[in-house]
Design a protein around this motif. Sequence first.
Motif, PDB file in Angstrom:
ATOM      1  N   GLU A  27       0.979  -1.274  -0.025  1.00 26.73           N
ATOM      2  CA  GLU A  27      -0.057   0.015   0.101  1.00 26.73           C
ATOM      3  C   GLU A  27       0.888   1.040  -0.141  1.00 26.73           C
ATOM      4  O   GLU A  27       2.125   1.064   0.327  1.00 26.73           O
ATOM      5  N   VAL A  28       0.285   2.460  -0.594  1.00 24.96           N
ATOM      6  CA  VAL A  28       1.068   3.645  -0.605  1.00 24.96           C
ATOM      7  C   VAL A  28       0.061   4.740   0.122  1.00 24.96           C
ATOM      8  O   VAL A  28      -1.231   4.593  -0.285  1.00 24.96           O
ATOM      9  N   ASP A  29       0.644   5.633   0.668  1.00 19.45           N
ATOM     10  CA  ASP A  29      -0.150   6.697   1.369  1.00 19.45           C
ATOM     11  C   ASP A  29      -0.509   7.749   0.328  1.00 19.45           C
ATOM     12  O   ASP A  29       0.172   8.105  -0.436  1.00 19.45           O
ATOM     13  N   THR A  30      -1.866   8.244   0.326  1.00 21.84           N
ATOM     14  CA  THR A  30      -2.084   9.293  -0.811  1.00 21.84           C
ATOM     15  C   THR A  30      -2.416  10.687  -0.209  1.00 21.84           C
ATOM     16  O   THR A  30      -2.282  11.775  -0.803  1.00 21.84           O
ATOM     17  N   ASP A  38      -4.324   7.286   7.106  1.00 22.20           N
ATOM     18  CA  ASP A  38      -3.971   7.973   5.962  1.00 22.20           C
ATOM     19  C   ASP A  38      -4.945   7.279   4.679  1.00 22.20           C
ATOM     20  O   ASP A  38      -5.125   6.092   5.082  1.00 22.20           O
ATOM     21  N   HIS A  39      -5.488   8.110   3.836  1.00 21.31           N
ATOM     22  CA  HIS A  39      -6.020   7.639   2.619  1.00 21.31           C
ATOM     23  C   HIS A  39      -5.065   6.710   1.850  1.00 21.31           C
ATOM     24  O   HIS A  39      -3.480   7.352   1.892  1.00 21.31           O
ATOM     25  N   LYS A  40      -5.195   5.615   1.285  1.00 19.66           N
ATOM     26  CA  LYS A  40      -4.161   4.836   0.693  1.00 19.66           C
ATOM     27  C   LYS A  40      -4.711   4.251  -0.636  1.00 19.66           C
ATOM     28  O   LYS A  40      -5.836   4.159  -0.976  1.00 19.66           O
ATOM     29  N   VAL A  42      -4.291   0.400  -1.989  1.00 14.25           N
ATOM     30  CA  VAL A  42      -3.898  -0.912  -1.552  1.00 14.25           C
ATOM     31  C   VAL A  42      -3.799  -1.917  -3.068  1.00 14.25           C
ATOM     32  O   VAL A  42      -4.417  -1.535  -3.860  1.00 14.25           O
ATOM     33  N   SER A  59      -5.623  -3.118  -7.750  1.00 11.59           N
ATOM     34  CA  SER A  59      -5.302  -1.892  -6.588  1.00 11.59           C
ATOM     35  C   SER A  59      -6.620  -0.850  -6.679  1.00 11.59           C
ATOM     36  O   SER A  59      -7.319  -0.931  -7.706  1.00 11.59           O
ATOM     37  N   LYS A  62      -8.582   3.122  -0.784  1.00 12.69           N
ATOM     38  CA  LYS A  62      -8.906   2.721   0.819  1.00 12.69           C
ATOM     39  C   LYS A  62      -8.942   4.123   1.477  1.00 12.69           C
ATOM     40  O   LYS A  62      -7.766   4.541   1.883  1.00 12.69           O
ATOM     41  N   GLY A  64      -9.302   6.740   4.501  1.00 13.52           N
ATOM     42  CA  GLY A  64      -8.720   6.726   5.881  1.00 13.52           C
ATOM     43  C   GLY A  64      -9.521   7.527   6.945  1.00 13.52           C
ATOM     44  O   GLY A  64     -10.681   7.618   6.665  1.00 13.52           O
ATOM     45  N   ASP A  75     -15.395   3.335   0.355  1.00 21.44           N
ATOM     46  CA  ASP A  75     -14.262   3.555  -0.621  1.00 21.44           C
ATOM     47  C   ASP A  75     -14.692   4.051  -1.994  1.00 21.44           C
ATOM     48  O   ASP A  75     -15.761   3.786  -2.401  1.00 21.44           O
TER      49      ASP A  75
END
Length: 159
Positions: A27-30, A38-40, A42, A59, A62, A64, A75
């Motif tokens: 996952e990466v935070d956006t 955080d919003h991510k 995934v 992908s 997600k 937060g 979502d």
Amino acid sequence: MKKSALTALSALLLGIFSPAQAQGIGEVDTVFKFIGPDHKIVVDAHDDPKVRGVTCYVSRAKTGGIKGAVGLAEDKSEASIDCRQVGPVSFVKPLPQQEEVFSERISLVFKKIRIVRMVDVARNTLVYLTYSDRVIEGSPQNSVAAVPVDHAMKIPLQP
């Protein structure tokens, strides 16, 4: 002794009869949120339960924040899919022309993300579609991926 054998048998049966599960890949935070996660974006892997050797990577966003932390967030509908042959392809049993392979809730009650497998008989190819739907109104956002199967092995279809 009996209790541990019963526990092991229960775990085995639950594994056999439970629906297909997604495996989190990363996952990466956006968007940074001061309170809550955080919003991510995934990325999950979904093995096709009836086609050994095929995995789909999905992908999706997600949400937060506080709502995301307590499971009340809805979502976004956007998702992307890519499916690949990750080993020798074999079929557990004949496939229907179209079948839902996986679904997961992405809001408290009404919204799901789905993966559907379709068989393109003319090209001997498995086509995977991901989309989200709601009870009242779905989304046209979707993504598709295809996995060609060697022509020496015909995809078995249900009659």
